[in-house]
Design an enzyme around this catalytic site. Structure first.
Site, PDB file in Angstrom:
ATOM      1  N   GLU A 107     -10.085   3.034  -4.559  1.00 56.45           N
ATOM      2  CA  GLU A 107      -9.680   4.406  -4.257  1.00 56.45           C
ATOM      3  C   GLU A 107      -8.588   4.925  -5.204  1.00 56.45           C
ATOM      4  O   GLU A 107      -7.486   5.235  -4.790  1.00 56.45           O
ATOM      5  CB  GLU A 107      -9.211   4.499  -2.798  1.00 56.45           C
ATOM      6  CG  GLU A 107     -10.328   4.137  -1.821  1.00 56.45           C
ATOM      7  CD  GLU A 107      -9.927   4.266  -0.348  1.00 56.45           C
ATOM      8  OE1 GLU A 107     -10.812   4.538   0.462  1.00 56.45           O
ATOM      9  OE2 GLU A 107      -8.743   4.074  -0.018  1.00 56.45           O
ATOM     10  N   HIS A 116      -3.030   3.420  -4.535  1.00 58.56           N
ATOM     11  CA  HIS A 116      -2.369   3.013  -3.279  1.00 58.56           C
ATOM     12  C   HIS A 116      -0.954   2.500  -3.544  1.00 58.56           C
ATOM     13  O   HIS A 116      -0.534   1.498  -2.965  1.00 58.56           O
ATOM     14  CB  HIS A 116      -3.211   1.944  -2.563  1.00 58.56           C
ATOM     15  CG  HIS A 116      -4.403   2.515  -1.850  1.00 58.56           C
ATOM     16  ND1 HIS A 116      -4.306   3.265  -0.698  1.00 58.56           N
ATOM     17  CD2 HIS A 116      -5.731   2.475  -2.144  1.00 58.56           C
ATOM     18  CE1 HIS A 116      -5.519   3.632  -0.302  1.00 58.56           C
ATOM     19  NE2 HIS A 116      -6.402   3.190  -1.169  1.00 58.56           N
ATOM     20  N   ASP A 164       0.879  -1.180   0.000  1.00 60.32           N
ATOM     21  CA  ASP A 164       0.000   0.000   0.000  1.00 60.32           C
ATOM     22  C   ASP A 164       0.909   1.221   0.000  1.00 60.32           C
ATOM     23  O   ASP A 164       2.143   1.101  -0.091  1.00 60.32           O
ATOM     24  CB  ASP A 164      -0.934  -0.031   1.230  1.00 60.32           C
ATOM     25  CG  ASP A 164      -2.281   0.632   0.932  1.00 60.32           C
ATOM     26  OD1 ASP A 164      -2.268   1.819   0.543  1.00 60.32           O
ATOM     27  OD2 ASP A 164      -3.321  -0.024   1.080  1.00 60.32           O
TER      28      ASP A 164
END
Ligand SMILES: [Zn+2]
Length: 462
Positions: free
Chosen positions: A262, A198, A124
């Site tokens: 995201e 990410h 991440d």
């Protein structure tokens, strides 16, 4: 009261207790499937039978649960098998690093609850945690950040390098050892390699695969960042495919998780190469570019005999043809995907996010939300909006441990249990057999097993 989590399909309670020797045998009962088992406890004998090693293993876990109260077994007859084939827990090791021994303990406790999927969130923005031989910079640079971050006390973790940088990573030997440890406990390890978003830690090591060229550094604050791979560069796809080639060799899992959540589109909007890709592929916008990205990665994963799973954002701009969806922003994504004929795994934030607060007072800082063990117990993976002929597309579900505010393994356990006990029962037991009061009574006895396993669980039952 028989103390057993999860509840079996059929239980016959018999008088007396037993401390007799266990006899194990294989049987051929098609209704039991590969994970079911049959258990008979009588004063003079204990018999366990199953079709396959997984069933024997789960029967043994039930025996452990039954024995937790006082060391002897209540006499009973149990015929048991799981409702769902995907009973998972996700652990994020990017926000904070946990040791190999801690991961193994996490697996041991999972196994005692008959979880069978360890979803390992390995990379991440805050850290790249898996050795990739072809790209050593990923762990040399991407595994270490400047400080613990998230406003946490520096002493909350021991994961520091001699020069004070914070982080860590698993070598490929570590990964093989953990995968084998899991397999011997009937647990499949599903690795998650996040893309295209990410990715700040990966881009800190290889900024050439971003739109701007960087620089990037492993993040220490969290949130949705702009570290995303450039979808216009062939070299970026080659980089990711080379990484996945090593990942596939390490993890026998049928499913490979590619994240997909995201993804801010600003970089792609400003990048001439990404815009050129949109034009060349006749895509409508950046959402379709994300879809293009995921479809391309899916093609690679499918060509290597595996299946792609991603967070529900992979629905945006059109779902890749064979993709499985992990629904986290509620259940809507899972419903849409299942009704369209895709497999889904349900992990809605409302019931399955174990990073939420679990009590109203005296709780350590958490990311937000409020999910009690009672709420977790209400989890129902097959949402009523999923049509009956599509219900089989719900593979199961699981709890998610995002670790922004869990800087050490003790804290992970505190957030996971006892809420994960509730999820374990919802994923194993028949829906009709669920009863909160009954579960609560069994959970109180079950804490003895948690104690025996050395779990630092939250005292939310008191
Ligand atoms: Zn770009």
């Amino acid at each position: 009261m028989i103390s057993i989590i999860p509840q079996p399909l059929r239980v016959e309670e018999l008088p007396g207790r037993s401390s007799a020797q266990l006899t194990i045998s294989l049987t051929a009962d098609p209704a039991l499937g590969t994970e079911g088992y049959e258990l008979q406890v009588a004063p003079e004998c204990v018999k366990l039978a199953a079709n396959a090693p997984a069933g024997i293993f789960y029967g043994q876990q039930t025996l452990r649960q039954l024995r937790a109260a006082d060391g002897t077994l209540p006499c009973c007859r149990i015929w048991d098998k799981p409702r769902f084939g995907w009973r998972g827990l996700m652990l994020d090791v990017s926000r904070h690093f946990f040791t190999k021994a801690e991961i193994k303990h996490f697996l041991d406790v999972m196994a005692a609850h008959k979880f069978n999927v360890f979803h390992w969130h390995l990379v991440d923005d805050q850290g790249w945690r898996i050795e990739i031989k072809r790209y050593p910079r990923l762990t040399e640079i991407g595994a270490w950040r400047k400080e613990i971050g998230f406003g946490l006390d520096a002493g909350a973790s021991r994961s520091y390098r001699a020069d004070g940088r914070y982080g860590g990573f698993f070598t490929q030997d570590d990964v093989r050892e953990i995968v084998a440890h899991a397999a011997s406990r009937q647990i499949t390890v599903v690795p998650e390699i996040e893309m295209p978003g990410h990715s700040s830690a990966a881009l800190a090591a290889h900024p050439e695969f971003s739109c701007s060229g960087g620089p990037y550094s492993p993040d220490r604050y969290g949130g949705i960042l702009n570290g995303i791979f450039c979808a216009g560069q062939e070299a970026a796809f080659a980089f990711l495919e080379n990484i996945l080639t090593e990942v596939l060799a390490l993890f026998p899992s049928q499913f490979i998780h590619i994240g997909g959540d995201e993804v801010p589109k600003d970089n792609w909007k400003q990048c001439p190469r990404c815009q050129q890709r949109i034009a060349a592929e006749k895509l409508k916008d950046e959402h379709e570019l994300q879809s293009y990205f995921i479809r391309r990665i899916e093609k690679f994963i499918n060509a290597n005999g595996r299946r792609l799973i991603g967070w529900d954002e992979i629905l945006e701009g059109g779902l890749a043809p064979n993709a499985t969806v992990m629904s986290w922003r509620g259940v809507a994504g899972g419903i849409a995907a299942a009704n369209a004929g895709h497999d889904v795994v349900m992990t809605p934030g409302t019931h399955c996010y174990l990073d939420h607060y679990q009590g109203k007072i005296g709780q350590p800082k958490a990311i937000g939300g409020y999910t009690t063990w009672e709420k977790a117990y209400e989890f129902e993976p097959v949402a009523p909006e999923i049509t009956a002929d599509k219900a089989h597309h719900v593979l199961g579900g699981g709890g998610n441990l995002w670790t922004e505010y869990m800087p050490n393994y003790g804290h992970v356990q505190f957030m996971a249990y006892p809420r994960a006990c509730a999820l374990a029962e919802t994923l194993w037991s028949p829906k009709a057999g669920r009863n909160l009061e009954d579960f609560q009574a069994r959970l109180k006895t079950h804490t003895k097993l948690l104690d025996a396993l050395g779990v630092t669980y939250a005292r939310t039952l008191d």
